[in-house]
Structure formats: C-alpha cells, structure tokens
Write a protein that holds these residues in place. Sequence first.
Motif, PDB file in Angstrom:
ATOM      1  N   ALA A 262       0.852  -1.195   0.000  1.00  0.00           N
ATOM      2  CA  ALA A 262       0.000   0.000   0.000  1.00  0.00           C
ATOM      3  C   ALA A 262       0.885   1.241   0.000  1.00  0.00           C
ATOM      4  CB  ALA A 262      -0.893  -0.013   1.245  1.00  0.00           C
ATOM      5  N   ALA A 263       0.308   2.367  -0.336  1.00  0.00           N
ATOM      6  CA  ALA A 263       1.053   3.630  -0.322  1.00  0.00           C
ATOM      7  C   ALA A 263       1.673   3.832   1.061  1.00  0.00           C
ATOM      8  CB  ALA A 263       0.131   4.792  -0.664  1.00  0.00           C
ATOM      9  N   GLY A 264       2.955   4.165   1.081  1.00  0.00           N
ATOM     10  CA  GLY A 264       3.633   4.421   2.344  1.00  0.00           C
ATOM     11  C   GLY A 264       4.115   3.181   3.084  1.00  0.00           C
ATOM     12  N   ASP A 265       4.025   1.999   2.475  1.00  0.00           N
ATOM     13  CA  ASP A 265       4.426   0.750   3.130  1.00  0.00           C
ATOM     14  C   ASP A 265       5.923   0.516   2.908  1.00  0.00           C
ATOM     15  OD1 ASP A 265       4.896  -1.857   4.006  1.00  0.00           O
ATOM     16  OD2 ASP A 265       3.038  -2.647   3.147  1.00  0.00           O
ATOM     17  N   PHE A 266       6.742   1.008   3.833  1.00  0.00           N
ATOM     18  CA  PHE A 266       8.193   0.895   3.690  1.00  0.00           C
ATOM     19  C   PHE A 266       8.635  -0.557   3.613  1.00  0.00           C
ATOM     20  CE2 PHE A 266      12.456   0.238   5.195  1.00  0.00           C
ATOM     21  CZ  PHE A 266      13.170   1.140   4.425  1.00  0.00           C
ATOM     22  N   ARG A 267       8.126  -1.395   4.491  1.00  0.00           N
ATOM     23  CA  ARG A 267       8.555  -2.799   4.541  1.00  0.00           C
ATOM     24  C   ARG A 267       8.329  -3.481   3.181  1.00  0.00           C
ATOM     25  NH1 ARG A 267       6.106  -4.253   8.934  1.00  0.00           N
ATOM     26  NH2 ARG A 267       7.884  -4.261  10.348  1.00  0.00           N
ATOM     27  N   ALA A 268       7.168  -3.254   2.566  1.00  0.00           N
ATOM     28  CA  ALA A 268       6.873  -3.866   1.270  1.00  0.00           C
ATOM     29  C   ALA A 268       7.807  -3.334   0.186  1.00  0.00           C
ATOM     30  CB  ALA A 268       5.413  -3.621   0.889  1.00  0.00           C
ATOM     31  N   GLN A 269       8.061  -2.027   0.204  1.00  0.00           N
ATOM     32  CA  GLN A 269       8.963  -1.460  -0.794  1.00  0.00           C
ATOM     33  C   GLN A 269      10.389  -1.980  -0.609  1.00  0.00           C
ATOM     34  OE1 GLN A 269       8.971   2.686  -1.814  1.00  0.00           O
ATOM     35  NE2 GLN A 269       6.755   2.880  -1.595  1.00  0.00           N
ATOM     36  N   ALA A 270      10.847  -2.047   0.632  1.00  0.00           N
ATOM     37  CA  ALA A 270      12.206  -2.529   0.887  1.00  0.00           C
ATOM     38  C   ALA A 270      12.345  -3.983   0.449  1.00  0.00           C
ATOM     39  CB  ALA A 270      12.563  -2.369   2.362  1.00  0.00           C
ATOM     40  N   ALA A 271      11.355  -4.814   0.770  1.00  0.00           N
ATOM     41  CA  ALA A 271      11.403  -6.219   0.357  1.00  0.00           C
ATOM     42  C   ALA A 271      11.435  -6.323  -1.162  1.00  0.00           C
ATOM     43  CB  ALA A 271      10.211  -6.983   0.933  1.00  0.00           C
ATOM     44  N   GLN A 272      10.682  -5.488  -1.846  1.00  0.00           N
ATOM     45  CA  GLN A 272      10.683  -5.518  -3.311  1.00  0.00           C
ATOM     46  C   GLN A 272      12.034  -5.054  -3.862  1.00  0.00           C
ATOM     47  OE1 GLN A 272       8.066  -6.769  -5.270  1.00  0.00           O
ATOM     48  NE2 GLN A 272       9.751  -6.764  -6.752  1.00  0.00           N
ATOM     49  N   CYS A 273      12.649  -4.077  -3.215  1.00  0.00           N
ATOM     50  CA  CYS A 273      14.000  -3.648  -3.617  1.00  0.00           C
ATOM     51  C   CYS A 273      14.953  -4.830  -3.577  1.00  0.00           C
ATOM     52  CB  CYS A 273      14.525  -2.550  -2.687  1.00  0.00           C
ATOM     53  SG  CYS A 273      13.778  -0.938  -2.909  1.00  0.00           S
ATOM     54  N   PHE A 274      14.906  -5.592  -2.502  1.00  0.00           N
ATOM     55  CA  PHE A 274      15.790  -6.747  -2.373  1.00  0.00           C
ATOM     56  C   PHE A 274      15.437  -7.839  -3.378  1.00  0.00           C
ATOM     57  CE2 PHE A 274      17.203  -4.730   1.476  1.00  0.00           C
ATOM     58  CZ  PHE A 274      18.536  -5.111   1.552  1.00  0.00           C
ATOM     59  N   GLU A 275      14.166  -8.023  -3.669  1.00  0.00           N
ATOM     60  CA  GLU A 275      13.767  -8.998  -4.687  1.00  0.00           C
ATOM     61  C   GLU A 275      14.271  -8.557  -6.061  1.00  0.00           C
ATOM     62  OE1 GLU A 275      12.369 -12.094  -4.547  1.00  0.00           O
ATOM     63  OE2 GLU A 275      12.719 -11.882  -2.396  1.00  0.00           O
ATOM     64  N   ASN A 276      14.205  -7.257  -6.344  1.00  0.00           N
ATOM     65  CA  ASN A 276      14.716  -6.751  -7.618  1.00  0.00           C
ATOM     66  C   ASN A 276      16.231  -6.940  -7.700  1.00  0.00           C
ATOM     67  OD1 ASN A 276      12.105  -6.028  -8.234  1.00  0.00           O
ATOM     68  ND2 ASN A 276      12.397  -3.859  -7.802  1.00  0.00           N
ATOM     69  N   LEU A 277      16.921  -6.660  -6.605  1.00  0.00           N
ATOM     70  CA  LEU A 277      18.367  -6.861  -6.578  1.00  0.00           C
ATOM     71  C   LEU A 277      18.698  -8.349  -6.736  1.00  0.00           C
ATOM     72  CD1 LEU A 277      21.211  -5.767  -6.317  1.00  0.00           C
ATOM     73  CD2 LEU A 277      20.882  -5.703  -3.824  1.00  0.00           C
ATOM     74  N   LYS A 278      17.912  -9.200  -6.096  1.00  0.00           N
ATOM     75  CA  LYS A 278      18.100 -10.655  -6.226  1.00  0.00           C
ATOM     76  C   LYS A 278      17.955 -11.086  -7.687  1.00  0.00           C
ATOM     77  CE  LYS A 278      16.086 -14.975  -4.489  1.00  0.00           C
ATOM     78  NZ  LYS A 278      15.024 -15.503  -3.615  1.00  0.00           N
ATOM     79  N   ALA A 279      16.970 -10.543  -8.388  1.00  0.00           N
ATOM     80  CA  ALA A 279      16.766 -10.874  -9.802  1.00  0.00           C
ATOM     81  C   ALA A 279      17.953 -10.409 -10.647  1.00  0.00           C
ATOM     82  CB  ALA A 279      15.471 -10.246 -10.308  1.00  0.00           C
ATOM     83  N   ALA A 280      18.481  -9.229 -10.341  1.00  0.00           N
ATOM     84  CA  ALA A 280      19.642  -8.713 -11.069  1.00  0.00           C
ATOM     85  C   ALA A 280      20.874  -9.566 -10.780  1.00  0.00           C
ATOM     86  CB  ALA A 280      19.890  -7.254 -10.701  1.00  0.00           C
ATOM     87  N   LEU A 281      21.054  -9.976  -9.543  1.00  0.00           N
ATOM     88  CA  LEU A 281      22.165 -10.860  -9.186  1.00  0.00           C
ATOM     89  C   LEU A 281      22.051 -12.186  -9.934  1.00  0.00           C
ATOM     90  CD1 LEU A 281      22.206 -10.132  -5.366  1.00  0.00           C
ATOM     91  CD2 LEU A 281      24.200  -9.860  -6.865  1.00  0.00           C
ATOM     92  N   THR A 282      20.866 -12.750  -9.945  1.00  0.00           N
ATOM     93  CA  THR A 282      20.636 -14.019 -10.632  1.00  0.00           C
ATOM     94  C   THR A 282      20.969 -13.903 -12.114  1.00  0.00           C
ATOM     95  OG1 THR A 282      18.937 -14.648  -9.032  1.00  0.00           O
ATOM     96  CG2 THR A 282      18.885 -15.782 -11.169  1.00  0.00           C
ATOM     97  N   ALA A 283      20.667 -12.768 -12.709  1.00  0.00           N
ATOM     98  CA  ALA A 283      20.925 -12.558 -14.141  1.00  0.00           C
ATOM     99  C   ALA A 283      22.409 -12.653 -14.477  1.00  0.00           C
ATOM    100  CB  ALA A 283      20.364 -11.209 -14.581  1.00  0.00           C
ATOM    101  N   VAL A 284      23.283 -12.416 -13.493  1.00  0.00           N
ATOM    102  CA  VAL A 284      24.735 -12.495 -13.734  1.00  0.00           C
ATOM    103  C   VAL A 284      25.358 -13.659 -12.969  1.00  0.00           C
ATOM    104  CG1 VAL A 284      24.970 -10.053 -14.315  1.00  0.00           C
ATOM    105  CG2 VAL A 284      25.237 -10.773 -11.928  1.00  0.00           C
ATOM    106  N   ASP A 285      24.526 -14.662 -12.644  1.00  0.00           N
ATOM    107  CA  ASP A 285      24.985 -15.866 -11.931  1.00  0.00           C
ATOM    108  C   ASP A 285      25.652 -15.524 -10.603  1.00  0.00           C
ATOM    109  OD1 ASP A 285      24.078 -17.625 -13.939  1.00  0.00           O
ATOM    110  OD2 ASP A 285      25.909 -17.284 -15.096  1.00  0.00           O
ATOM    111  N   ALA A 286      25.007 -14.663  -9.841  1.00  0.00           N
ATOM    112  CA  ALA A 286      25.527 -14.248  -8.538  1.00  0.00           C
ATOM    113  C   ALA A 286      24.415 -14.349  -7.508  1.00  0.00           C
ATOM    114  CB  ALA A 286      26.065 -12.821  -8.613  1.00  0.00           C
ATOM    115  N   GLY A 287      24.804 -14.167  -6.253  1.00  0.00           N
ATOM    116  CA  GLY A 287      23.854 -14.172  -5.153  1.00  0.00           C
ATOM    117  C   GLY A 287      24.260 -13.129  -4.130  1.00  0.00           C
ATOM    118  N   PHE A 288      23.487 -13.009  -3.083  1.00  0.00           N
ATOM    119  CA  PHE A 288      23.779 -12.011  -2.050  1.00  0.00           C
ATOM    120  C   PHE A 288      25.114 -12.273  -1.363  1.00  0.00           C
ATOM    121  CE2 PHE A 288      19.303 -11.048  -2.563  1.00  0.00           C
ATOM    122  CZ  PHE A 288      19.341  -9.660  -2.532  1.00  0.00           C
TER     123      PHE A 288
END
Length: 135
Positions: free
Chosen positions: A48-74
């Motif tokens: 929902a609008a203003g939901d920091f936790r949801a946005q932060a989790a999505q940021c990490f999911e997006n970063l995870k997808a980018a890492l996966t694209a280059v055969d990497a992980g956290f």
Amino acid sequence: MAVHRFHNPATMPASRGYTHAVETMGPSRTIYFSGQLGMTADGKFAGAAGDFRAQAAQCFENLKAALTAVDAGFEHVTKVTCFFVDMAHLPLYFEVRDRYVDTKAPPASTAVQIVRLAREGALFEIEAIAVVPQR
C-alpha cells in the motif's frame, strides 16, 4: 576463486549491521547494480502507499533478480548504498535486509537520508556492488 574477507578492526567504532571493510582477492568479476526501487515488474510500488517494509522487500527482490541474471547471489555483494526518505525506517530496513544477507558477514554499507527519490512515492532505494568468481 574470489575470496571475501570482512574486517571490523577493534580500533574503529563497533559496526551496527555492516562491515567496515570488505577485501576481495582472486580472479573475479566486479558487477555494479543500479539503484533499485520497490517497484514490481508492472511498474507499481509494492504494498500500500507508504508501506516501507513492502517497498524494501521488493528492492531486495529486484536486486536478487539482477544478481541471478549475472549468476551471482547475495553472498557476492560486497557493498550497498541505501537511500531513505526517512531514516526512521532504518530498523525496518535491517529487518528486511537480514532475510537476504549473511548477518555474520554483512556487506560494507552506507545509509543516506534524502529529500526525494526518482519516483514520487518511493521510500527507499538500494544500489550494490558484487564481486563474483570468474566463470
């Protein structure tokens, strides 16, 4: 194979959820990731609008997808820079981040509070650097 060493010298202030210096050695690839907002693939902010936790989790999911694209992980992330519109969200950030990184050897980190991010409604952005062993 790239090796990462995490240093928190006793002669420096104790760190709170980050490593003061991360050293990498060996044949490796360095990958720079652009800042990730908490937006889903359809271009909408998570939660929902203003939901920091949801946005932060999505940021990490997006970063995870980018890492996966280059055969990497956290485990390969050596440095993150985090941008907050309200630094009061820092405890929520750690709650989310700790589901993705090794809390015993977290990446080097910088946290900055700014007035506004690139998209209206964005509460958080994260960018990263990863060092990955050569293929």
